[in-house]
Write an enzyme that holds these catalytic residues in place. Structure first.
Site, short mmCIF file in Angstrom:
data_model
loop_
_atom_site.label_atom_id
_atom_site.label_comp_id
_atom_site.label_asym_id
_atom_site.label_seq_id
_atom_site.Cartn_x
_atom_site.Cartn_y
_atom_site.Cartn_z
N CYS A 16 61.49 26.82 44.51
CA CYS A 16 62.38 27.55 43.55
C CYS A 16 63.35 26.76 42.85
O CYS A 16 63.48 25.59 43.19
CB CYS A 16 62.95 28.70 44.43
SG CYS A 16 64.16 27.97 45.59
N CYS A 19 65.62 24.62 45.11
CA CYS A 19 64.92 23.53 45.38
C CYS A 19 65.04 22.56 44.38
O CYS A 19 65.28 21.28 44.74
CB CYS A 19 63.71 23.61 45.77
SG CYS A 19 62.99 25.03 47.12
N ASP A 441 57.35 13.82 2.12
CA ASP A 441 56.91 12.67 1.62
C ASP A 441 55.61 12.82 0.50
O ASP A 441 54.85 13.74 1.07
CB ASP A 441 56.77 11.46 2.59
CG ASP A 441 56.34 10.29 1.61
OD1 ASP A 441 57.11 9.91 0.55
OD2 ASP A 441 55.50 9.62 2.26
N ASP A 653 55.21 9.76 6.79
CA ASP A 653 54.05 8.97 7.51
C ASP A 653 54.66 8.19 8.88
O ASP A 653 53.90 7.53 9.55
CB ASP A 653 53.52 7.99 6.83
CG ASP A 653 54.45 6.89 6.02
OD1 ASP A 653 55.60 6.67 6.49
OD2 ASP A 653 54.19 6.31 5.22
#
Length: 762
Positions: A16, A19, A441, A653
């Site tokens: 859970c 934990c 671009d 790029d």
């Protein structure tokens, strides 16, 4: 201060969100640990620490000492935890629990519906009472063992977790029933009370069944990354000095080794083709289903599928340096990261179990006070207390809260990876759904990024044969003859076009590059000159400079001339352009249908930029922009003085666009597919198709929508269910079923992402 290192740990026993919070606290308490991120869905923790002060095994030991066994993952290891054993353990507990509980529970209800009990519940002569006592005791011992061991470990570490609530809930139901039964038998009260023996067995069985189903759902959520991990074959065929293949494990391949890849084999490592030609399915990288042709000199990526040709490949990247390993690493990092939306859930989860224990205690006190004012019998009051308090403890388990976000991230990032969309920065998911301006671009993004021949124009166009196919072919053949030994991109474009029309290239006696000018090739009876006007002038040509314009439409013009007997004669020129990618127009159309503004931002000339923009349907163009100025334009768009404070995504790029990608709210880098980990941008598109941009936006929107739905239902469920249970409107068995259902609801909602339509027209 020494440089921080990072290690991944497999952590067992987490069930859970509490934990998760406990494991994080245990890790950061270790001196030298700077940060720890824990993912419940994957069962892994990522810790950043100072190696001068601690080490990864010490952190793992500290987590283990806190009650959660932890192991350090070695380099290249992706999962140290045996999910199969874990799933089978829960299935075995669920099956045993159901066998111990359900037949008797079913018999009880059938008897109640079809006949009347001769003896009241709790009567020593009632065989069902004895059966319930025996079977529930067996369930507590066998099925409940794991819950009790985990709860005891948490108690020893002075904390609590979900198993604390389950163990307390089962104990309250069983313990009250035992006391009520013994009290009746011993005459402490005159009438038998409602018993919850079978409820204690049933809730353990149902929760175990829920954990098994949850383990299966988690496994399904992580299928994408496991499928990626299995793409690379375990063995390869390495060629020896005699070019004979020998099968060896893939981890024994070294850079420079020659590998044989047969038709139908997967490429084992990244490399360059040294012999052969074949169609290669690269869909695991790009998401594009159509194969591409690869031949000598081309790069191939490990994990791609060789379809119909025999290839010899020289290994260039092996092990953890391959593109596939980098992709898996990026996806794992994204799955284990936490976006800002998770912080609220973490803060709530850290105190949730103690709050629930207080609510259960307050519920018991409230029912005791109410029973006293109503003059209930002591047994009746304690029955109400047991029913309500036990239901609160069971139904408030916060496992759904802990799974809400990581389950959605696992599915979303995994689905993106299978389509060539890599989430490098988890915050990018939140930014992407808010984007309303896409800045692109030109070179390598909208266009192919490599020149192609646009036109071949022989000299003296007024002549009847100047524009004929034979005249153009002859000019292209002469240019390719001179360019065939050059590595310049324009030279490669010329040679590719010439070979495409079947031209036969002669072998020059000599060849030389003229830097910045072009190439010179010596034939038997003449010299070929291919380059700019300055090259021709260097060898004695004097002509009309206006010819260099080449019509004014192309990006670049290359002249072709021949020198014979001391005279330079210009034969014509070749124009080049950077072609628009086939999918660019469709991608821009999709973005615009998604109500996103688009802008072309490029350093190319206005004429070239406008031509590319018209081809793809962009009207907002900024051309002749220096790389350093692109980031300034991005910031201007983001400012209130821009277009109403746009949320900007920059698509480039990933190399010369790095400043703009960093300045944008979201950077989307179109990667090369071979070194994705070094690309910039929060999202990397492994293929070169622009269609990945609208797909990435849709993926972000779908993932964030599911995350918000999961968090809402996880919070809403507890806000609604806890008061309902506290008021005595649920019995423990229904509470257990509802709790298990909440976990499955969250996981099932996350798995719906696998059917999300991120491709298409949106």
């Amino acid at each position: 201060m020494s440089r921080l290192e990072q290690a991944k740990l497999t952590v067992e026993g987490m069930t859970c969100a509490s934990c998760v919070a406990h494991v994080q606290k245990a890790a950061v308490r270790v001196p030298g640990v700077e940060a720890c991120q824990v993912n419940l869905a994957t069962g892994r923790a990522t810790v950043r620490f100072d190696p001068a002060r601690t080490a990864a095994p010490a952190v793992a030991q500290a987590i283990s000492d806190s009650g959660y066994p932890a192991f350090v993952q070695s380099d290249g290891e992706h999962d140290h935890h045996d999910h199969g054993d874990h799933s089978r353990l829960w299935l075995r507990r669920a099956v045993v629990g159901i066998i111990l509980w359900f037949p008797l529970e079913l018999t009880h209800w059938l008897l109640r519906l079809t006949s009347r009990h001769v003896h009241p519940p709790g009567d020593a002569r009632d065989w069902m009472t004895w059966a319930a006592l025996i079977l529930s005791t067996a369930a507590i011992i066998y099925v409940g063992r794991g819950f009790y061991v985990s709860a005891f470990k948490a108690l020893r570490a002075r904390t609590s977790n979900m198993d604390t609530l389950i163990a307390l809930g089962a104990s309250v139901a069983y313990g009250y029933s035992l006391v009520a039964l013994l009290g009746f038998w011993l005459g402490a009260w005159g009438s038998p009370q409602a018993l919850y023996f079978m409820e204690s067995a049933g809730l353990l069985a149902l929760i175990s069944l829920g954990h098994w189903l949850e383990a299966h759902a988690r496994h399904a959520a992580g299928n994408a990354i496991r499928q990626l991990m299995t793409l690379a074959p375990p063995t390869v065929l390495r060629l020896d000095e005699q070019n004979l293949p020998h099968e060896i494990p893939v981890d024994q391949v070294n850079v420079g080794d020659q590998i044989l890849v047969r038709p139908g084999d997967r490429v084992p490592v990244d490399g360059a083709i040294t012999a052969g030609r074949s169609s290669v399915d690269e869909s695991m990288l790009s998401g594009e289903p159509l194969p591409v042709t690869r031949s000598v000199g081309d790069e191939v990526v490990g994990g791609t599928l060789n379809i119909d040709g025999r290839l010899s490949v020289r290994a260039t990247r092996v092990g953890q340096e391959t593109a596939l390993a980098q992709i898996v690493r990026l996806v794992e990092d994204a799955q284990e990261a936490k976006p800002p939306i998770q912080h609220l859930a973490d803060r709530v989860a850290a105190v949730f179990v103690p709050i629930v224990l207080c609510i259960a205690l307050a519920t018991a006190v409230g029912w005791y006070a109410y029973g006293t004012t109503q003059h209930w019998s002591s047994a009746g009051t304690w029955a109400a207390i047991a029913n309500a308090a036990c239901s609160v403890l069971i139904i408030a388990c916060p496992c759904a809260l802990g799974l809400a976000l990581p389950a959605a991230l696992m599915v979303g990032t995994g689905m993106g990876a299978r389509r060539g969309i890599l989430i490098r920065d988890i915050d990018a998911l939140q930014h992407a759904e808010r984007v309303n301006m896409i800045v692109l671009d030109k070179t390598g993004t909208i266009t192919q990024g490599r020149p192609a021949v646009e036109a071949v124009v022989p000299a003296d166009e007024s002549a009847d044969t100047a524009g004929s196919p034979s005249a153009q072919g002859r000019l292209l053949e002469l240019a390719a003859t001179a360019e065939q030994f050059s590595s310049h991109p324009l030279a490669k474009a010329v040679v590719a076009r010439a070979r495409g029309i079947g031209a036969v290239l002669a072998e020059p006696r000599a060849f030389s590059n003229e830097p910045g000018l072009g190439v010179v090739a010596e034939l038997d009876d003449s010299t070929l000159l291919v380059g700019n006007q300055a090259l021709l002038e260097k060898f004695g040509w004097s002509g009309d400079a206006s010819l260099q314009a080449g019509g004014g439409k192309a990006d670049t013009v290359v002249h072709v001339a021949q020198k014979r007997d001391g005279q330079v004669r210009r034969l014509g020129y070749i124009t080049f352009t950077d072609p628009v990618k086939d999918e660019s127009a469709a991608a821009i159309a999709q973005l615009q249908r998604m109500k996103l503004h688009t802008m072309l931002l490029t350093g190319d000339s206005p004429a070239a930029a406008q031509a590319a923009a018209r081809a793809v349907g962009i009207t907002n163009v900024r051309a002749a922009v220096k790389p350093s100025e692109k980031a300034q334009i991005i910031r201007l768009l983001q400012s209130p003085q821009g277009r109403g404070k746009m949320v900007v995504a920059m698509v480039g790029d990933g190399i010369n666009d790095a400043p703009a990608l960093a300045a944008a709210d979201l950077g989307i880098a179109i990667g090369s597919g071979s070194d994705v980990a070094k690309e910039t941008g929060g999202i990397v598109l492994v293929g070169d198709s622009l269609l990945g941009v609208p797909a990435a936006i849709r993926l972000s929107r779908a993932t964030m929508r599911v995350i918000r739905q999961n968090l809402f239902w996880a919070f809403f469920y507890n806000l609604l269910a806890i008061p309902w249970a506290a008021l005595g409107m649920l019995n423990p068995l229904w509470a257990a079923a509802a709790m298990a259902l909440s976990d499955l609801t969250v996981l099932g909602n996350a798995l719906r992402l696998r059917r999300a339509k991120i491709d298409g027209s949106g």
